[in-house]
Design an enzyme around this catalytic site. Sequence first.
Site, short mmCIF file in Angstrom:
data_model
loop_
_atom_site.label_atom_id
_atom_site.label_comp_id
_atom_site.label_asym_id
_atom_site.label_seq_id
_atom_site.Cartn_x
_atom_site.Cartn_y
_atom_site.Cartn_z
N ARG A 1 66.97 16.71 24.69
CA ARG A 1 66.61 16.47 26.09
C ARG A 1 66.85 17.71 26.95
O ARG A 1 66.01 18.11 27.75
CB ARG A 1 67.45 15.31 26.64
CG ARG A 1 67.06 13.97 26.04
CD ARG A 1 68.18 12.97 26.24
NE ARG A 1 69.32 13.33 25.42
CZ ARG A 1 69.97 12.50 24.63
NH1 ARG A 1 69.66 11.23 24.61
NH2 ARG A 1 70.99 12.91 23.90
N ALA B 1 75.71 25.02 25.55
CA ALA B 1 75.91 23.89 24.63
C ALA B 1 77.39 23.74 24.28
O ALA B 1 78.13 23.04 24.99
CB ALA B 1 75.05 24.09 23.39
N ARG B 2 77.81 24.39 23.22
CA ARG B 2 79.22 24.39 22.85
C ARG B 2 79.54 25.80 22.34
O ARG B 2 78.76 26.39 21.58
CB ARG B 2 79.51 23.38 21.74
CG ARG B 2 79.62 21.94 22.19
CD ARG B 2 80.84 21.67 23.07
NE ARG B 2 80.91 20.28 23.51
CZ ARG B 2 80.36 19.82 24.62
NH1 ARG B 2 79.69 20.63 25.42
NH2 ARG B 2 80.49 18.55 24.96
N GLU C 1 87.97 27.23 24.47
CA GLU C 1 88.21 26.98 25.90
C GLU C 1 89.61 26.44 26.15
O GLU C 1 90.06 25.61 25.37
CB GLU C 1 87.17 25.97 26.41
CG GLU C 1 85.78 26.55 26.39
CD GLU C 1 84.70 25.54 26.76
OE1 GLU C 1 85.02 24.49 27.35
OE2 GLU C 1 83.53 25.82 26.47
N HIS D 1 82.47 26.23 32.08
CA HIS D 1 81.91 25.01 31.50
C HIS D 1 81.48 24.05 32.62
O HIS D 1 82.05 22.96 32.77
CB HIS D 1 82.90 24.34 30.55
CG HIS D 1 82.23 23.43 29.56
ND1 HIS D 1 82.67 23.23 28.28
CD2 HIS D 1 81.12 22.64 29.68
CE1 HIS D 1 81.88 22.37 27.66
NE2 HIS D 1 80.92 22.00 28.50
N GLY E 1 78.15 23.01 33.25
CA GLY E 1 76.76 22.57 33.07
C GLY E 1 76.37 21.35 33.88
O GLY E 1 75.35 21.34 34.55
C1 GLV Z 1 79.33 18.97 28.64
O1 GLV Z 1 79.57 19.94 28.00
C2 GLV Z 1 78.68 17.84 28.09
O2 GLV Z 1 78.59 17.73 26.85
O3 GLV Z 1 78.25 16.98 28.86
C1 GLV Z 2 71.76 16.47 23.87
O1 GLV Z 2 72.36 17.33 23.31
C2 GLV Z 2 70.68 16.69 24.80
O2 GLV Z 2 69.95 17.68 24.64
O3 GLV Z 2 70.58 15.88 25.73
#
Ligand code: GLV
Ligand code: GLV
Length: 347
Positions: free
Chosen positions: A176, A256-257, A286, A304, A306
Amino acid sequence: MRRTTRNFARRVAQCSRRIEIMNVFITRPIPESGLQLLREAGHTVRLSATDAPLPAETLRAGLSGADAVITMLSDKITADVLAENPQLQIVTQFAVGFDNIDVQAATARGVSVCNTPDVLTDATADLAWALLLAAARRVVEGDRYVRSGQWDGWGPMQLLGTKVSGKTLGIVGAGRIGQAIGRRALGFQMPVLYNARYVKPEFEAEVGAQWRDLDDLLRESDFISISCPLTPETRHLIDARRLELMKPSAVLVNTARGPVVDEEALAMALRSRKIAAAGLDVFEKEPEIHPDLMGLDNVVMLPHAGSGDVETREVMSELCARNIIAHFRGEEPPTLLNPKSTPPGFE
Ligand code: GLV
Ligand code: GLV
């Protein structure tokens, strides 16, 4: 048919719990909107006293007596933690990523696990673009320069970045969030490449995106954005060898991570200009940052953040609450990761 019968049996079993007051532990203060929903549904809400990641021991203490927990990505919900808390029925993660939770162990114990997909897709894609643009156009360096008092006026050769519009964007992990990042590239007239386990025909049709083998994507892209989940397969997916494949002008963005990228190899590639720049929202350990990254001008780093806009965090809070409320009503939580009838995992 068998599935329907099983669901019915589960509902009957869960209905008997309907009037009980459930104890919900929340491992860190979150927006009030979700807490309000939980209280309105009659549940008791207990919040961690500190606005900081919980040490493992404090997490364990907090979980004692909890029927439900809202977790942060720093909370390690291991098989041991689950075994110590047989009363725990549902873990709902205040994030889309859930690599901190042993979903298999939870499933084996009949514990429901939920996360917050969809509601944070736009926020995270927006932030990926903030990092991409900031790294390409040296936004943070420019800000520091202006504040330094050294700026002596407009200059034709001053603080030049790299052009964004029309360049090729490569998306690693077209879930997504990856697809939302790709959709935004249309406004910049950028060709989009993507790598994912499966071909995504709708994404291709909407954005004109083309699937590439990961190594080819890295060779061909000017901007590379990472948005795959962290799994044993994606740990250090971007390593020294793959950094070598990128163009010297490439800009890498990771929302992402952290462990998807070998941070030490990345620091080396940035220092030796094997790649041009990076925009990082996530890190391998982190909140520790590789010391070499700290001194580099060609990396923009965020803590972090996002999903970190006010609106998104409120909806995440409400979604966590709705998962818990549904569960204790004997309904399927809206974003349940491990339904009893199908194996857990991503799409
Ligand atoms: C943040 O990193 C999340 O996975 O929502
Ligand atoms: C999950 O990782 C997404 O892309 O929503």
